[in-house]
Design a protein around this motif. Structure first.
Motif, mmCIF file in Angstrom:
data_model
loop_
_atom_site.group_PDB
_atom_site.id
_atom_site.type_symbol
_atom_site.label_atom_id
_atom_site.label_comp_id
_atom_site.label_asym_id
_atom_site.label_seq_id
_atom_site.Cartn_x
_atom_site.Cartn_y
_atom_site.Cartn_z
ATOM 1 N N LEU A 128 66.416 39.399 71.096
ATOM 2 C CA LEU A 128 66.466 41.332 70.900
ATOM 3 C C LEU A 128 65.232 42.041 70.133
ATOM 4 O O LEU A 128 65.094 41.831 69.650
ATOM 5 N N ILE A 129 65.182 42.838 71.293
ATOM 6 C CA ILE A 129 63.999 43.609 70.844
ATOM 7 C C ILE A 129 64.715 45.437 70.139
ATOM 8 O O ILE A 129 65.449 45.812 71.334
ATOM 9 N N LEU A 130 64.594 45.538 69.093
ATOM 10 C CA LEU A 130 64.451 46.965 68.252
ATOM 11 C C LEU A 130 63.044 47.683 68.491
ATOM 12 O O LEU A 130 62.318 47.136 67.224
ATOM 13 N N GLY A 131 62.634 49.340 68.941
ATOM 14 C CA GLY A 131 61.453 49.423 68.589
ATOM 15 C C GLY A 131 61.540 50.566 69.252
ATOM 16 O O GLY A 131 62.128 51.154 70.607
ATOM 17 N N PRO A 132 60.221 50.738 69.748
ATOM 18 C CA PRO A 132 59.521 51.992 70.357
ATOM 19 C C PRO A 132 59.708 51.532 71.803
ATOM 20 O O PRO A 132 59.084 50.491 71.503
ATOM 21 N N LEU A 177 64.503 53.092 69.536
ATOM 22 C CA LEU A 177 63.849 53.150 68.625
ATOM 23 C C LEU A 177 62.457 53.856 68.361
ATOM 24 O O LEU A 177 61.870 53.785 67.492
ATOM 25 N N PRO A 178 62.579 54.976 68.458
ATOM 26 C CA PRO A 178 61.327 55.290 68.791
ATOM 27 C C PRO A 178 60.417 55.723 67.015
ATOM 28 O O PRO A 178 59.413 55.425 67.172
ATOM 29 N N HIS A 179 60.886 55.801 66.638
ATOM 30 C CA HIS A 179 61.193 56.378 65.016
ATOM 31 C C HIS A 179 60.007 55.457 64.325
ATOM 32 O O HIS A 179 58.987 55.575 63.086
ATOM 33 N N LEU A 180 60.094 54.022 65.183
ATOM 34 C CA LEU A 180 59.505 52.981 64.449
ATOM 35 C C LEU A 180 58.249 52.467 64.655
ATOM 36 O O LEU A 180 57.762 52.749 66.334
ATOM 37 N N ASP A 198 63.645 51.069 54.598
ATOM 38 C CA ASP A 198 62.870 52.127 55.150
ATOM 39 C C ASP A 198 63.354 53.084 55.616
ATOM 40 O O ASP A 198 63.989 54.727 56.140
ATOM 41 N N ALA A 199 63.224 51.808 57.603
ATOM 42 C CA ALA A 199 63.235 52.778 58.536
ATOM 43 C C ALA A 199 64.814 52.650 59.507
ATOM 44 O O ALA A 199 65.197 53.313 60.490
ATOM 45 N N PHE A 200 65.524 51.736 58.524
ATOM 46 C CA PHE A 200 66.826 51.266 59.538
ATOM 47 C C PHE A 200 67.608 50.519 59.033
ATOM 48 O O PHE A 200 67.209 49.977 57.618
ATOM 49 N N THR A 201 68.975 49.908 59.238
ATOM 50 C CA THR A 201 69.734 49.663 58.790
ATOM 51 C C THR A 201 70.653 48.595 59.630
ATOM 52 O O THR A 201 71.047 49.897 60.721
ATOM 53 N N PHE A 202 71.245 47.684 59.958
ATOM 54 C CA PHE A 202 72.252 47.234 60.501
ATOM 55 C C PHE A 202 72.311 46.086 59.941
ATOM 56 O O PHE A 202 72.208 45.228 58.898
#
Length: 87
Positions: free
Chosen positions: A15-19, A27-30, A74-78
């Motif tokens: 599973l890929i999370l990111g821009p 998640l465009p801010h990563l 700093d950028a996320f929590t899951f």
């Protein structure tokens, strides 16, 4: 469900999370993608060149992901949780 849930993600091998459009969850801010993947040790997470915590234990770049577990920087929590049997 016994607690409020913002969303549920299902995965096969990764599973890929990111821009960008290649991410399953955008998640465009990563700055770089975060990868959750199956490894020989179970689930693992890769956060390139980043310090992060899993359940208050510090890691850099990659780590085995316990179930359940909370990953944060700093950028996320899951959070990840195992799926229980069918009712």
């Amino acid at each position: 469900m016994p607690v409020a849930v913002d969303g549920v993600m299902l995965m096969g091998n990764e599973l890929i999370l990111g821009p960008g459009p290649d991410a399953h969850i955008e998640l465009p801010h990563l700055e770089a993608p975060v990868l959750i993947y199956r490894s020989k040790d179970g689930l693992s997470v890769r956060v390139p060149d980043t310090r992060f915590t899993i359940d208050d234990n510090h890691h850099t770049d990659r780590a085995v992901l316990p179930l359940p577990g909370v990953v944060s920087c700093d950028a996320f929590t899951f959070a990840v949780e195992p799926v229980s049997g069918r009712l």
